[in-house]
Design a protein around this motif. Sequence first.
Motif, PDB file in Angstrom:
ATOM      1  N   ILE A  93       0.841  -1.200   0.000  1.00 13.10           N
ATOM      2  CA  ILE A  93       0.000   0.000   0.000  1.00 13.10           C
ATOM      3  C   ILE A  93       0.876   1.249   0.000  1.00 13.10           C
ATOM      4  O   ILE A  93       0.599   2.223  -0.696  1.00 13.10           O
ATOM      5  CB  ILE A  93      -0.962  -0.014   1.202  1.00 13.10           C
ATOM      6  CG1 ILE A  93      -2.041  -1.082   1.002  1.00 13.10           C
ATOM      7  CG2 ILE A  93      -1.609   1.367   1.413  1.00 13.10           C
ATOM      8  CD1 ILE A  93      -2.895  -1.337   2.223  1.00 13.10           C
ATOM      9  N   THR A  95       3.847   1.606  -1.313  1.00 12.35           N
ATOM     10  CA  THR A  95       4.447   1.841  -2.629  1.00 12.35           C
ATOM     11  C   THR A  95       3.465   2.540  -3.564  1.00 12.35           C
ATOM     12  O   THR A  95       3.866   3.376  -4.381  1.00 12.35           O
ATOM     13  CB  THR A  95       4.936   0.532  -3.280  1.00 12.35           C
ATOM     14  OG1 THR A  95       3.830  -0.341  -3.547  1.00 12.35           O
ATOM     15  CG2 THR A  95       5.958  -0.175  -2.399  1.00 12.35           C
ATOM     16  N   LEU A  96       2.163   2.213  -3.417  1.00 12.37           N
ATOM     17  CA  LEU A  96       1.147   2.892  -4.220  1.00 12.37           C
ATOM     18  C   LEU A  96       0.987   4.341  -3.762  1.00 12.37           C
ATOM     19  O   LEU A  96       0.904   5.259  -4.589  1.00 12.37           O
ATOM     20  CB  LEU A  96      -0.185   2.152  -4.133  1.00 12.37           C
ATOM     21  CG  LEU A  96      -1.370   2.789  -4.885  1.00 12.37           C
ATOM     22  CD1 LEU A  96      -1.051   2.946  -6.374  1.00 12.37           C
ATOM     23  CD2 LEU A  96      -2.634   1.964  -4.681  1.00 12.37           C
ATOM     24  N   TYR A  99       3.818   6.457  -5.021  1.00 13.87           N
ATOM     25  CA  TYR A  99       3.636   6.821  -6.423  1.00 13.87           C
ATOM     26  C   TYR A  99       2.618   7.957  -6.560  1.00 13.87           C
ATOM     27  O   TYR A  99       2.851   8.939  -7.280  1.00 13.87           O
ATOM     28  CB  TYR A  99       3.185   5.603  -7.219  1.00 13.87           C
ATOM     29  CG  TYR A  99       2.827   5.913  -8.656  1.00 13.87           C
ATOM     30  CD1 TYR A  99       3.802   5.906  -9.656  1.00 13.87           C
ATOM     31  CD2 TYR A  99       1.514   6.228  -9.022  1.00 13.87           C
ATOM     32  CE1 TYR A  99       3.485   6.198 -10.977  1.00 13.87           C
ATOM     33  CE2 TYR A  99       1.194   6.527 -10.333  1.00 13.87           C
ATOM     34  CZ  TYR A  99       2.172   6.517 -11.309  1.00 13.87           C
ATOM     35  OH  TYR A  99       1.849   6.821 -12.606  1.00 13.87           O
ATOM     36  N   ILE A 100       1.468   7.818  -5.886  1.00 17.30           N
ATOM     37  CA  ILE A 100       0.401   8.808  -6.000  1.00 17.30           C
ATOM     38  C   ILE A 100       0.863  10.174  -5.495  1.00 17.30           C
ATOM     39  O   ILE A 100       0.634  11.206  -6.142  1.00 17.30           O
ATOM     40  CB  ILE A 100      -0.853   8.333  -5.235  1.00 17.30           C
ATOM     41  CG1 ILE A 100      -1.480   7.124  -5.941  1.00 17.30           C
ATOM     42  CG2 ILE A 100      -1.880   9.461  -5.108  1.00 17.30           C
ATOM     43  CD1 ILE A 100      -2.582   6.450  -5.150  1.00 17.30           C
ATOM     44  N   GLY A 214       8.134   6.317  -9.516  1.00 16.93           N
ATOM     45  CA  GLY A 214       8.462   5.340  -8.485  1.00 16.93           C
ATOM     46  C   GLY A 214       9.851   5.573  -7.926  1.00 16.93           C
ATOM     47  O   GLY A 214      10.768   5.956  -8.657  1.00 16.93           O
ATOM     48  N   CYS A 219       7.214  -0.430 -10.561  1.00 15.86           N
ATOM     49  CA  CYS A 219       6.049  -1.259 -10.911  1.00 15.86           C
ATOM     50  C   CYS A 219       4.807  -0.411 -11.168  1.00 15.86           C
ATOM     51  O   CYS A 219       4.057  -0.674 -12.114  1.00 15.86           O
ATOM     52  CB  CYS A 219       5.785  -2.308  -9.838  1.00 15.86           C
ATOM     53  SG  CYS A 219       5.271  -1.659  -8.244  1.00 15.86           S
ATOM     54  N   TRP A 220       4.567   0.630 -10.347  1.00 17.62           N
ATOM     55  CA  TRP A 220       3.359   1.424 -10.542  1.00 17.62           C
ATOM     56  C   TRP A 220       3.474   2.317 -11.766  1.00 17.62           C
ATOM     57  O   TRP A 220       2.456   2.652 -12.393  1.00 17.62           O
ATOM     58  CB  TRP A 220       3.038   2.235  -9.289  1.00 17.62           C
ATOM     59  CG  TRP A 220       2.686   1.372  -8.115  1.00 17.62           C
ATOM     60  CD1 TRP A 220       3.398   1.208  -6.963  1.00 17.62           C
ATOM     61  CD2 TRP A 220       1.542   0.517  -7.983  1.00 17.62           C
ATOM     62  NE1 TRP A 220       2.770   0.315  -6.123  1.00 17.62           N
ATOM     63  CE2 TRP A 220       1.625  -0.129  -6.723  1.00 17.62           C
ATOM     64  CE3 TRP A 220       0.448   0.237  -8.808  1.00 17.62           C
ATOM     65  CZ2 TRP A 220       0.656  -1.028  -6.279  1.00 17.62           C
ATOM     66  CZ3 TRP A 220      -0.514  -0.662  -8.362  1.00 17.62           C
ATOM     67  CH2 TRP A 220      -0.399  -1.279  -7.112  1.00 17.62           C
TER      68      TRP A 220
END
Length: 232
Positions: A93, A95-96, A99-100, A214, A219-220
């Motif tokens: 979560i 890592t997401l 990114y956001i 990232g 990955c994202w």
Amino acid sequence: MVAEGFTVDLNAPLVFQVGHLGEAYEQWVHQPIVGKEGPRFFKSDFWEFLTRTVWWAIPVIWLPVVCWSVSQSVLMGRTFPQIAVMAASGIVIWTLLEYIIHRFLFHIKTKSYWGNTAHYLIHGCHHKHPMDGLRLVFPPAATAILCIPLWNLSKLLVAPSMAPALFGGGLLGYIVYDCTHYYLHHGQPSVDPARNLKRYHMNHHFRVQTLGFGITSSCWDWVFGTLPPPKS
């Protein structure tokens, strides 16, 4: 640097200057000054001190909080496999969120005085002075504020007895992120994946600053179509 008739004096505190750049701020802030000497932000020594953080303060301050959080789920009777799954989920979560935040907050376009000023404080300074070693990690006060929505998200997603382990995993993900970010700027990795990750992040700073958001993983960027193109 002259922009719209305004000259930024790099030898004077910068924070309350950059807002005057208006629409020219976006171009100015993405013209990096590659030097290990960090600029002065504020005239006040107190406020200046709060903007500077050594990288090792991040694990020293926040790893005990991770351990305490996970221990709360242990005390509530959760098993090791359950806690491991929650902690791993928290890392994913994070890592997401990483990114956001980087894509939509750190790279928001501004042109007003206070918009430029706020952006410079939270991320613009990093692109202008990418090798400033004391402004590569979040100041603890900023992280403490970030912990509030992270904790509330954990309570929203899982049962009360699992939320501390999920939160601890997310906070551990943040620690890895900030320490990785510092290493990508000041370390000299000789093997992959660290070497490739450093190239990826330096590409974001010096080649295509609107892609490659990232830090700990690409990955994202792959999922959301923001991978930078290969060099021609």
